[in-house]
Design a protein around this motif. Structure first.
Motif, mmCIF file in Angstrom:
data_model
loop_
_atom_site.group_PDB
_atom_site.id
_atom_site.type_symbol
_atom_site.label_atom_id
_atom_site.label_comp_id
_atom_site.label_asym_id
_atom_site.label_seq_id
_atom_site.Cartn_x
_atom_site.Cartn_y
_atom_site.Cartn_z
ATOM 1 N N GLY A 70 0.822 -1.195 0.000
ATOM 2 C CA GLY A 70 0.000 0.000 0.000
ATOM 3 C C GLY A 70 0.857 1.247 0.000
ATOM 4 O O GLY A 70 2.070 1.194 0.249
ATOM 5 N N PRO A 95 -2.455 -5.666 5.128
ATOM 6 C CA PRO A 95 -2.916 -4.273 5.164
ATOM 7 C C PRO A 95 -1.940 -3.324 5.854
ATOM 8 O O PRO A 95 -2.162 -2.119 5.858
ATOM 9 C CB PRO A 95 -4.236 -4.368 5.934
ATOM 10 C CG PRO A 95 -4.113 -5.598 6.768
ATOM 11 C CD PRO A 95 -3.290 -6.553 5.956
ATOM 12 N N PHE A 98 3.524 -1.238 3.598
ATOM 13 C CA PHE A 98 3.508 0.015 2.841
ATOM 14 C C PHE A 98 4.865 0.263 2.185
ATOM 15 O O PHE A 98 5.904 -0.125 2.709
ATOM 16 C CB PHE A 98 3.180 1.201 3.760
ATOM 17 C CG PHE A 98 1.942 1.001 4.584
ATOM 18 C CD1 PHE A 98 0.734 0.655 3.982
ATOM 19 C CD2 PHE A 98 1.972 1.138 5.967
ATOM 20 C CE1 PHE A 98 -0.405 0.461 4.744
ATOM 21 C CE2 PHE A 98 0.833 0.946 6.729
ATOM 22 C CZ PHE A 98 -0.364 0.607 6.120
ATOM 23 N N CYS A 102 4.251 2.271 -5.078
ATOM 24 C CA CYS A 102 2.882 1.805 -4.795
ATOM 25 C C CYS A 102 1.904 1.956 -5.959
ATOM 26 O O CYS A 102 0.724 1.605 -5.814
ATOM 27 C CB CYS A 102 2.325 2.553 -3.587
ATOM 28 S SG CYS A 102 2.152 4.340 -3.877
ATOM 29 N N SER A 133 -5.688 1.709 0.886
ATOM 30 C CA SER A 133 -4.963 0.958 -0.129
ATOM 31 C C SER A 133 -5.966 0.077 -0.867
ATOM 32 O O SER A 133 -7.162 0.080 -0.572
ATOM 33 C CB SER A 133 -3.863 0.089 0.505
ATOM 34 O OG SER A 133 -4.414 -1.060 1.122
ATOM 35 N N SER A 134 -5.455 -0.710 -1.814
ATOM 36 C CA SER A 134 -6.331 -1.598 -2.589
ATOM 37 C C SER A 134 -6.668 -2.881 -1.839
ATOM 38 O O SER A 134 -7.552 -3.630 -2.264
ATOM 39 C CB SER A 134 -5.661 -1.948 -3.921
ATOM 40 O OG SER A 134 -4.438 -2.644 -3.702
ATOM 41 N N GLN A 154 -4.188 2.145 -6.868
ATOM 42 C CA GLN A 154 -3.663 2.813 -5.687
ATOM 43 C C GLN A 154 -3.173 4.210 -6.077
ATOM 44 O O GLN A 154 -2.800 4.448 -7.226
ATOM 45 C CB GLN A 154 -2.535 2.005 -5.062
ATOM 46 C CG GLN A 154 -3.009 0.661 -4.541
ATOM 47 C CD GLN A 154 -2.010 -0.037 -3.642
ATOM 48 O OE1 GLN A 154 -2.406 -0.711 -2.696
ATOM 49 N NE2 GLN A 154 -0.725 0.101 -3.909
#
Length: 560
Positions: A70, A95, A98, A102, A133-134, A154
């Motif tokens: 993300g 999740p 990061f 991205c 995020s996706s 994203q």
């Protein structure tokens, strides 16, 4: 699983995918997923804070079976919402993973023939332009039941996506919105190979995702890239999330980093020299410099950059400067009452906060919604209390909890939404509004989920709750982080809501001969809208006298 999924050739290279488990519904068809497809170059190094650049081609077949990281963000925002999120996993996902690299999109389709030409929906996630995020968004049910293609791109967040140094600088802001635009261009150029119709694209999103959709409706740079629009729980003409500039947030960040230079190019060079981790850690601290708690959550946001947005959205709407596309705008009736409950004072959930606390919270919400000067807050907040308490029983034990959250709903979401809907409808464009009131039992009754954090009793349809119905979560098939059970009403509403959304994507009209209730288009005079609950109802006069009250009060505060 890859052998069951066709390899698709994009204009940049081939990508493999995987076959999703079918949704738990007899009529569900097979859906294929293609994850982490690059639509832009990684926005790293010298490309940090710059508009996105077209992605490079690749050789061989790209693996499309794993979720991308993300966008850079603080995990604290993930934790706020994770307690309430309901979804099924269709692939390995994290999740909390990061990275600055991205700019990828995920795509879900029931057909990969270039002759299928199915309606395409592009989903923009929410999170106040600070999180999201996706991950968690997929087409297992909505594509499997409605025969549509789903694209989930994203986009950069917080300072990475929205820091700005003025209209005439090399960094005017809104990089995150430009990321979305590039994903829309990728969709135009490649979606035919995934069974989609490049001439039938609908944008939809929730929260800052809905605000993004509204911004694309207003921006001339996005014209022709989409054909219908749906904004859920947020539109662009809200002062909290669209500002003339991000000078205050930028100043706080530079102060935290000890950067004292005034030349934007020198500042940008220093910011680009930092690691993404160091920059994100500094933002976590500098966001707390804001006095208003809501601005701590929505730190860097969209701005009037002179290009993507030539004026403030309110002015663009007044000028009639927007795309003439069919548009759905709506919200939930108790936005923020659950997901932000922990951010309110002790006693909010049980109705034990007092009048003074309620009035202080009301000032916080109203100030950022209408840019009210601090010296006028006390004058106006008494009028706000008098008006809003007309709609709350004096015997209601939750009255002081409801007052500030009702003000947040009205000023941050409902009023801006009705204003944009009126202008869009007055211009002769098909316009529809909805008001969701369905309460999800899993957020209130342990018999439907032992794991899900429970919400206040007075919370009905909260921020994010509509996503459960939009993506057909009651029919999901896969591992879950939390136990979820659904009532028959919730299952039926999800099917009907997906039908409304996808028929709108197909035709520009949400109704079908099979619709349980006719969804009448929105007009200024009666403000007809769909009340989204079971059974479905038609509502009129969405805001009642409060619409004129807020408009008149805004004018009064601006002139006195």
């Amino acid at each position: 699983m890859m052998s069951d999924c066709p390899v698709v050739s994009t204009k940049l290279g081939k990508v493999s995918g995987f076959a999703l488990a079918k949704a738990k519904c007899p009529e569900a068809q097979q859906v294929y997923g293609y994850l982490a497809i690059p639509f832009a170059k990684p926005p790293v190094g010298n490309l940090r804070f710059k508009p996105p650049q077209s992605a490079d081609a690749w050789k061989g077949t790209r693996d499309g079976t794993k979720y991308p990281p993300g966008p850079m963000q603080s995990t604290r925002y993930v934790e706020i919402f994770a307690k309430y999120v309901a979804n099924y996993r269709v692939a390995d996902e994290n999740p909390r993973y990061f990275d600055e690299d991205c700019l990828y999109l995920n795509l879900f389709t029931p057909k990969t023939s270039n002759k299928a030409k199915l309606p395409v929906l592009i989903w923009f996630y929410g999170g106040g332009f600070s999180a999201g995020s996706s991950v968690g968004y997929h087409g297992q049910t909505i594509c499997g039941l409605q025969d549509v293609v789903l694209v989930v791109p994203q986009y950069r967040l917080n300072a990475f996506g929205f820091i700005s140094f003025g209209k005439n600088s090399s960094c005017p802001g809104n990089m995150g919105l430009l990321d979305q635009k590039m994903a829309m261009e990728w969709t135009r150029d490649n979606i035919l190979a995934f069974g989609g119709d490049p001439n039938n694209v609908t944008l939809f999103g929730r929260g800052s995702g809905g605000i993004s959709v509204s911004s694309h409706v207003l921006s001339p740079m996005s014209r022709g890239l989409f054909h219908r629009a749906i904004s859920c729980s947020g539109v662009a003409n809200c002062n909290l999330v669209t500002k003339e500039n991000n000078d205050v947030s930028t100043g706080f960040l530079l102060k935290e980093l000890g950067i004292m230079d005034r030349d934007p190019e020198i500042i940008l060079a220093k910011l680009r020299s930092l690691s993404a981790k160091a920059l994100m850690e500094a933002q976590e601290i500098s966001a707390e410099y804001h006095e208003n708690p809501l601005q701590k959550l929505d730190d860097f946001v969209t701005v009037v950059d002179g290009k993507f947005l030539s004026k403030h959205p309110r002015d663009l709407i007044t000028d009639g400067n927007f795309a003439p596309v069919p548009f759905i705008i709506g919200c939930n009736n108790t936005e923020f009452c659950g997901v932000l409950a922990d951010r309110f004072p002790k006693g909010f959930v049980t109705g034990e906060i007092g009048e003074k606390q309620a009035m202080d919270l009301t000032k916080i919400a109203w100030q950022v919604a209408d840019n009210i000067p601090s010296n006028k807050l006390d004058e106006g907040v008494g009028l706000v209390k008098k008006e809003m308490m007309r709609y709350i029983s004096p015997d209601d034990r939750y009255k002081w909890s409801k007052l500030p959250t009702n003000v947040m709903l009205d000023t941050l979401i409902l009023l801006p939404g009705v204003e944009q809907a009126i202008a869009h409808s007055d211009a002769g464009n098909p316009t529809y509004m909805y008001y969701m009131t369905q309460q999800l039992r899993m957020h209130h009754n342990r018999a439907f989920s032992k794991d899900m954090t429970k919400k206040p009793e007075f919370c009905e349809a909260d921020h994010i709750d509509d996503e459960v119905f939009t993506f057909g979560v009651p029919f999901g098939n896969g591992p879950v982080a939390k136990e979820m059970k659904f009532t028959e009403d919730e299952k039926n509403l999800s099917k009907q809501w997906m039908s409304f959304i996808c028929n709108f994507a197909k035709t520009g009209n949400p109704n079908t001969p099979m619709s349980l209730t006719n969804w009448t288009s929105f007009k200024r005079d009666d403000q007809r809208h769909l009340v989204v609950k079971m059974p479905l109802e038609e509502g009129v006069d969405l805001m009642g006298e409060r619409f004129e009250f807020w408009q008149n009060l805004r004018a009064k505060m601006a002139t006195t």
